[in-house]
Design a protein around this motif. Structure first.
Motif, PDB file in Angstrom:
ATOM      1  N   MET A   1       0.851  -1.203   0.000  1.00  0.00           N
ATOM      2  CA  MET A   1       0.000   0.000   0.000  1.00  0.00           C
ATOM      3  C   MET A   1       0.881   1.244   0.000  1.00  0.00           C
ATOM      4  N   GLN A   2       0.447   2.251  -0.762  1.00  0.00           N
ATOM      5  CA  GLN A   2       1.296   3.428  -0.939  1.00  0.00           C
ATOM      6  C   GLN A   2       1.521   4.169   0.379  1.00  0.00           C
ATOM      7  N   TRP A   3       0.453   4.242   1.204  1.00  0.00           N
ATOM      8  CA  TRP A   3       0.592   5.048   2.408  1.00  0.00           C
ATOM      9  C   TRP A   3       1.428   4.367   3.490  1.00  0.00           C
ATOM     10  N   LEU A   4       1.841   3.121   3.226  1.00  0.00           N
ATOM     11  CA  LEU A   4       2.732   2.438   4.152  1.00  0.00           C
ATOM     12  C   LEU A   4       4.169   2.395   3.619  1.00  0.00           C
ATOM     13  N   ASP A   5       4.470   3.232   2.648  1.00  0.00           N
ATOM     14  CA  ASP A   5       5.791   3.243   2.027  1.00  0.00           C
ATOM     15  C   ASP A   5       6.850   3.657   3.051  1.00  0.00           C
ATOM     16  N   PRO A   6       7.709   2.732   3.472  1.00  0.00           N
ATOM     17  CA  PRO A   6       8.711   3.081   4.505  1.00  0.00           C
ATOM     18  C   PRO A   6       9.740   4.096   4.005  1.00  0.00           C
ATOM     19  N   PHE A   8       9.243   6.672   2.061  1.00  0.00           N
ATOM     20  CA  PHE A   8       8.663   8.007   2.215  1.00  0.00           C
ATOM     21  C   PHE A   8       8.693   8.437   3.680  1.00  0.00           C
ATOM     22  N   ILE A   9       8.371   7.525   4.575  1.00  0.00           N
ATOM     23  CA  ILE A   9       8.327   7.859   6.001  1.00  0.00           C
ATOM     24  C   ILE A   9       9.718   8.199   6.524  1.00  0.00           C
ATOM     25  N   LEU A  14      10.076  11.777   8.501  1.00  0.00           N
ATOM     26  CA  LEU A  14      10.823  11.927   9.748  1.00  0.00           C
ATOM     27  C   LEU A  14      11.761  13.133   9.758  1.00  0.00           C
ATOM     28  N   PRO A  15      12.545  13.380   8.694  1.00  0.00           N
ATOM     29  CA  PRO A  15      13.393  14.582   8.727  1.00  0.00           C
ATOM     30  C   PRO A  15      12.591  15.874   8.875  1.00  0.00           C
ATOM     31  N   ALA A  16      11.448  15.961   8.186  1.00  0.00           N
ATOM     32  CA  ALA A  16      10.627  17.175   8.289  1.00  0.00           C
ATOM     33  C   ALA A  16      10.054  17.327   9.689  1.00  0.00           C
ATOM     34  N   LEU A  17       9.514  16.245  10.237  1.00  0.00           N
ATOM     35  CA  LEU A  17       8.916  16.329  11.557  1.00  0.00           C
ATOM     36  C   LEU A  17       9.964  16.518  12.649  1.00  0.00           C
ATOM     37  N   ASN A  18      11.167  16.027  12.418  1.00  0.00           N
ATOM     38  CA  ASN A  18      12.238  16.269  13.401  1.00  0.00           C
ATOM     39  C   ASN A  18      12.556  17.755  13.502  1.00  0.00           C
ATOM     40  N   ARG A  19      12.531  18.450  12.367  1.00  0.00           N
ATOM     41  CA  ARG A  19      12.728  19.907  12.394  1.00  0.00           C
ATOM     42  C   ARG A  19      11.608  20.567  13.200  1.00  0.00           C
ATOM     43  N   GLY A  20      10.399  20.122  12.957  1.00  0.00           N
ATOM     44  CA  GLY A  20       9.266  20.672  13.697  1.00  0.00           C
ATOM     45  C   GLY A  20       9.327  20.351  15.170  1.00  0.00           C
ATOM     46  N   SER A 182       0.810  19.341   2.097  1.00  0.00           N
ATOM     47  CA  SER A 182       0.484  20.180   0.939  1.00  0.00           C
ATOM     48  C   SER A 182       1.391  19.892  -0.252  1.00  0.00           C
ATOM     49  N   ARG A 183       2.595  19.369   0.028  1.00  0.00           N
ATOM     50  CA  ARG A 183       3.530  19.052  -1.057  1.00  0.00           C
ATOM     51  C   ARG A 183       3.388  17.625  -1.556  1.00  0.00           C
ATOM     52  N   SER A 184       3.064  16.714  -0.647  1.00  0.00           N
ATOM     53  CA  SER A 184       3.058  15.290  -1.010  1.00  0.00           C
ATOM     54  C   SER A 184       1.663  14.734  -1.248  1.00  0.00           C
ATOM     55  N   PHE A 185       0.638  15.405  -0.733  1.00  0.00           N
ATOM     56  CA  PHE A 185      -0.752  14.923  -0.815  1.00  0.00           C
ATOM     57  C   PHE A 185      -0.881  13.517  -0.215  1.00  0.00           C
ATOM     58  N   ARG A 186      -0.148  13.294   0.862  1.00  0.00           N
ATOM     59  CA  ARG A 186      -0.199  11.991   1.543  1.00  0.00           C
ATOM     60  C   ARG A 186      -0.415  12.249   3.040  1.00  0.00           C
ATOM     61  N   PRO A 187      -1.634  12.651   3.401  1.00  0.00           N
ATOM     62  CA  PRO A 187      -1.886  13.055   4.790  1.00  0.00           C
ATOM     63  C   PRO A 187      -1.893  11.903   5.790  1.00  0.00           C
ATOM     64  N   THR A 188      -2.239  10.708   5.342  1.00  0.00           N
ATOM     65  CA  THR A 188      -2.441   9.617   6.290  1.00  0.00           C
ATOM     66  C   THR A 188      -1.184   9.330   7.100  1.00  0.00           C
ATOM     67  N   GLU A 189      -0.097   8.986   6.392  1.00  0.00           N
ATOM     68  CA  GLU A 189       1.108   8.637   7.145  1.00  0.00           C
ATOM     69  C   GLU A 189       1.743   9.840   7.826  1.00  0.00           C
ATOM     70  N   VAL A 190       1.620  11.031   7.195  1.00  0.00           N
ATOM     71  CA  VAL A 190       2.224  12.221   7.804  1.00  0.00           C
ATOM     72  C   VAL A 190       1.571  12.533   9.140  1.00  0.00           C
ATOM     73  N   TYR A 191       0.238  12.553   9.175  1.00  0.00           N
ATOM     74  CA  TYR A 191      -0.449  12.903  10.413  1.00  0.00           C
ATOM     75  C   TYR A 191      -0.389  11.782  11.446  1.00  0.00           C
TER      76      TYR A 191
END
Length: 224
Positions: A1-6, A8-9, A14-20, A182-191
């Motif tokens: 499944m695309q939203w389980l793509d390791p 991408f995660i 992870l790098p983006a959320l680590n900055r946050g 907004s850049r990836s249109f993949r809200p499920t795994e991001v959130y």
């Protein structure tokens, strides 16, 4: 499944959320620390201060508990420039969090102060303590311990409502997640990953606060 793509995660999310996460911690730590001090001072003023100071403390608490935090942040960031006061997103966020959490903390502290029996205060006066000495050495040490669970709970809330900082362009954990979506249109795994980050933060804070409560617990208080 695309939203389980390791890939991408691990390579993108992870790098983006680590900055946050770094920015979220930079918001939470000073806000919680200074907000607690403000809450203690305001709580003491509302109980033991002269009439004008009690009125000032009550007014402060009423305003910052009554107005939604998101409105407070917008006033600080978008409203103050009309008065010639300009704040960057980070200081505006921290100031808003300090004022809001300080108002709530003051209510916990006020309740704890009022729970101290008058007999102890009268006994301190009988021993020659001044009013200030009684407050500092008799009342506050006990009240701080009793207020700790409520104040700790407010810190937990602060961790979660720090996510509102992105509204005034302070890009913390939630802000980084929204930008990435907004850049990836993949809200499920991001959130989902962002939610895990908040869960870990809250769990760590809960563990730390429980250790503090046990360390500073009043022997026999609250136990059968």
């Amino acid at each position: 499944m695309q939203w389980l793509d390791p890939d991408f995660i691990f390579q993108t999310v992870l790098p983006a959320l680590n900055r946050g996460l770094v920015m979220s911690i930079a918001l939470i730590v000073p806000s919680a620390t200074i907000g607690f001090v403000l809450g203690v001072l305001t709580g003491v003023a509302r109980v033991f201060g002269p009439k004008w100071l009690r009125s000032l403390g009550n007014g402060f608490t009423t305003i910052f508990r009554g107005v939604p935090l998101v409105v407070q942040l917008m006033i600080l960031y978008f409203g103050l420039p009309n008065l010639g006061i300009y704040l960057e997103p980070y200081p505006a966020s921290v100031l808003g969090f300090i004022l809001c959490t300080g108002a709530y903390q003051s209510e916990y502290v006020r309740g704890a102060l009022l729970s101290i029996r008058q007999g102890q205060i009268k006994a301190a006066y009988a021993l020659g303590f001044t009013k200030l000495q009684t407050i500092l050495w008799v009342v506050i040490p006990q009240a701080a311990r009793r207020a700790l669970p409520g104040c700790g709970n407010e810190i937990i809330y602060l961790i979660k409502y720090s996510s509102l900082a992105y509204i005034i362009t302070c890009i913390e954990l939630t802000g980084e997640a929204k930008v990435l979506v907004s850049r990836s249109f993949r809200p499920t795994e991001v959130y989902i990953v962002a939610g895990i980050y908040y869960l870990v933060l809250v769990s760590f804070a809960t563990w730390f606060l429980q250790k503090l409560e046990r360390k500073f617990a009043i022997p026999g208080f609250g136990k059968k």
